[in-house]
Design a protein around this motif. Structure first.
Motif: not given
Ligand SMILES: Cc1ncc(COP(=O)(O)O)c(C=O)c1O
Length: 285
Positions: A138-139, A155-158, A175-178, A185-186
């Motif tokens: 998940i980016r 906060f769903l992304n994290q 987490m990586l960016n696009q 991290t989260s």
């Protein structure tokens, strides 16, 4: 320790605190917040947290009732009234009750909530031996979609990134960016070290500008540790000798495994040790 929370102008027992089921914070994650740490009765870097809160609010077009000064006052009062000396504090501001649809023109008064809880240190073992992090699929949401410099309640992304790491028995997710570069991290920023030099993703790598991150950069400069803020590729990880995470809650936490590989022979490194003790000294000063 008492159990008082702040809600829209009043300090009341947490069991009596009620917000509307129509609150936009609940319905849409439409709000901003700060988590702070108090040491021995003093909130560490309170002004910096309030500045970031004001910036976050501005980014989403939310009016901070009373401005950052009033919010700082709420935090200080909350700590005092709860007779708490060592604590985590959270102040959240939502766009209030939804009156109809998601449009913000007719939004109600913001809801302001604050509470304290005891610090939740990780077991000593995590600091002594380090934790495992996983680079997740998940980016980070791109900065063209949501400005990563704000601390939003959305906060769903994290949460999903952290869940992916936990499913693999890792403590946290890198987490990586696009663009496929390392972001954070989260819930923490990430530092690496090699040949006595620190590296951390630069502000344009879609990271939250962590207050602990800024403190570590300051401490590194003060103690003569070189540090670069730059784009870091996941393919570089194998060449680093140290990795650690930074956030208000965990302070500095060593990472000794990333995916299935050891970092620095699987033990926390010397720069981590130096910087974490400098950090502890600073928060207690
Ligand atoms: C996504 C993210 N990055 C970094 C951090 C660390 O920020 P700070 O050091 O200000 O606590 C947080 C804090 O919760 C966060 O949510």
């Amino acid at each position: 320790v008492k159990d008082l929370v702040y809600l829209n102008g009043r300090f009341i027992p947490s069991a009596d605190a009620r917000i509307s089921i129509f609150d936009r914070g609940f319905l849409y994650g439409d709000g901003v917040f700060e988590t702070m740490r108090a040491y021995d009765g003093r909130i560490f870097r309170l002004d910096e947290h309030m500045e970031r809160l004001a910036r976050s609010a501005e980014i989403i077009g939310l009016n901070l009732p009373g401005g950052p000064e009033r919010c700082a006052d709420i935090c200080r009062q909350l700590l005092l009234r709860n007779e708490a000396r060592d604590a985590l504090l959270r102040l959240s501001v939502t766009r209030g009750e939804a009156i109809g649809g998601i449009g913000i023109k007719r939004a109600a008064e913001p809801t302001v909530i604050a509470h304290v809880r005891p610090p939740m240190p990780l077991p000593d073992d995590a600091y002594r031996n380090g934790v495992r992090a996983k680079i997740v699929s998940i980016r980070r949401i791109p900065s063209t979609s949501l400005n990563p410099h704000m601390k939003s309640m959305n906060f769903l992304n994290q949460i999903l990134a952290r869940a992916e790491a936990e499913a693999c028995c890792a403590y946290d997710s890198i987490m990586l960016n696009q663009a496929g570069l390392i972001a954070e991290t989260s819930t923490a920023n990430v530092f690496f070290a090699r040949d006595r030099m620190l590296s951390t993703p630069s502000p344009d790598c879609d990271i939250l500008l962590g207050i602990t991150r800024a403190t570590v950069l300051e401490l590194a400069a003060k103690t003569g540790i070189r540090c670069e803020e730059r784009a870091i590729k996941p393919s570089e990880i194998g060449a680093f000798q140290e990795c650690f995470l930074t956030s208000t809650g965990i302070e500095l936490l060593p990472v000794t495994r990333i995916n299935d590989s050891e970092v620095g022979g699987g033990v926390p490194g010397p720069l981590y040790e130096r910087l974490h003790s400098a950090y502890r000294e600073l928060v207690m000063a």
